[in-house]
Design an enzyme around this catalytic site. Structure first.
Site, PDB file in Angstrom:
ATOM      1  N   ASP A  16       0.803  -1.217   0.000  1.00 56.12           N
ATOM      2  CA  ASP A  16       0.000   0.000   0.000  1.00 56.12           C
ATOM      3  C   ASP A  16       0.844   1.279   0.000  1.00 56.12           C
ATOM      4  OD1 ASP A  16      -2.205   1.605   0.151  1.00 56.12           O
ATOM      5  OD2 ASP A  16      -3.065   0.596   1.881  1.00 56.12           O
ATOM      6  N   GLU A  47      -4.567   1.891  -3.439  1.00 53.74           N
ATOM      7  CA  GLU A  47      -5.906   2.240  -2.965  1.00 53.74           C
ATOM      8  C   GLU A  47      -5.932   3.429  -2.012  1.00 53.74           C
ATOM      9  OE1 GLU A  47      -8.057  -0.529  -0.641  1.00 53.74           O
ATOM     10  OE2 GLU A  47      -6.419  -0.889   0.740  1.00 53.74           O
ATOM     11  N   ASN A  48      -4.792   3.792  -1.456  1.00 51.08           N
ATOM     12  CA  ASN A  48      -4.708   4.951  -0.557  1.00 51.08           C
ATOM     13  C   ASN A  48      -3.710   5.993  -1.070  1.00 51.08           C
ATOM     14  OD1 ASN A  48      -6.543   4.104   1.583  1.00 51.08           O
ATOM     15  ND2 ASN A  48      -5.061   2.463   1.902  1.00 51.08           N
ATOM     16  N   ASN A  75     -10.602  -2.207  -1.175  1.00 51.80           N
ATOM     17  CA  ASN A  75     -11.878  -1.551  -0.904  1.00 51.80           C
ATOM     18  C   ASN A  75     -11.800  -0.027  -0.914  1.00 51.80           C
ATOM     19  OD1 ASN A  75     -10.393  -2.501   1.543  1.00 51.80           O
ATOM     20  ND2 ASN A  75     -11.848  -1.158   2.590  1.00 51.80           N
ATOM     21  N   HIS A  76     -10.636   0.564  -0.674  1.00 49.89           N
ATOM     22  CA  HIS A  76     -10.539   2.032  -0.640  1.00 49.89           C
ATOM     23  C   HIS A  76     -10.377   2.676  -2.024  1.00 49.89           C
ATOM     24  CE1 HIS A  76     -10.633   2.416   3.664  1.00 49.89           C
ATOM     25  NE2 HIS A  76      -9.717   1.470   3.771  1.00 49.89           N
ATOM     26  N   HIS A 161      -5.585  -8.659  -1.740  1.00 51.70           N
ATOM     27  CA  HIS A 161      -5.766  -7.605  -0.748  1.00 51.70           C
ATOM     28  C   HIS A 161      -6.691  -8.161   0.331  1.00 51.70           C
ATOM     29  CE1 HIS A 161      -6.087  -3.579   0.865  1.00 51.70           C
ATOM     30  NE2 HIS A 161      -7.385  -3.769   0.959  1.00 51.70           N
TER      31      HIS A 161
END
Length: 170
Positions: A16, A47-48, A75-76, A161
């Site tokens: 990440d 995702e972040n 999910n983000h 993930h």
């Protein structure tokens, strides 16, 4: 894998990448590592990426310019509305393949490495302790790998993930 030969592709998979500090680290280290280690393909979870939540085109461009080839997520990925405009222009931006059908984006891609090899990348997401209801990642990953294998790739990377180690190991 009869007829495929030995895979001699060197990969760098990065966990990440979070916000500006993560983007600065990628900018400082990925290109030198590629050169020093002869890395053919760089995959990063993004995702972040933008402000610590979600993605946007500016942040994706920054990582691409720093040497990242494929962008996985979880999910983000949906935390910034700007992601909606990224699916078309960014064919190597992935969301988990086990999201229900009809969800924008793609869960797999086929890329040509810097060494000229065809490699598949699959992104799936676990279900334990996740705030999103997704399909079983294992049949989804198996189907994606089979699709990519049928296209003549040299290898397939699967980015799982998940929150639990047991899902990641499985």
């Amino acid at each position: 894998n009869a007829g495929r030969g030995v895979c001699e592709v060197k990969f760098l998979m990065i966990g990440d990448v979070i916000g500006e500090p993560g983007r600065k680290a990628i900018s400082a280290f990925v290109r030198p590592l590629r050169q020093e280690r002869g890395i053919d393909l760089v995959v990063a979870n993004v995702e972040n990426l933008a402000g610590g939540f979600g993605v946007n085109e500016k942040a994706l461009r920054e990582l691409k310019d720093s040497g990242v080839d494929v962008f996985t997520s979880g999910n983000h990925i949906w935390d910034k509305k700007e992601v909606e405009g990224c699916w078309g222009p960014w064919p190597t931006l992935l969301r988990p393949a086990n999201y229900p059908s009809g969800v924008p984006g793609r869960g797999e891609c086929l890329v040509t490495t810097h060494g000229g090899d065809l490699v598949g990348v699959v992104n799936v997401m676990g279900r334990v302790f996740m705030p999103v209801d997704v399909d079983d990642p294992f049949p989804s990953a198996k189907a994606s790998v089979a699709r990519l294998r049928s296209q003549g790739d040299k290898a397939v990377l699967v980015d799982m993930h998940a929150e639990t180690t047991s899902e990641k190991v499985a």
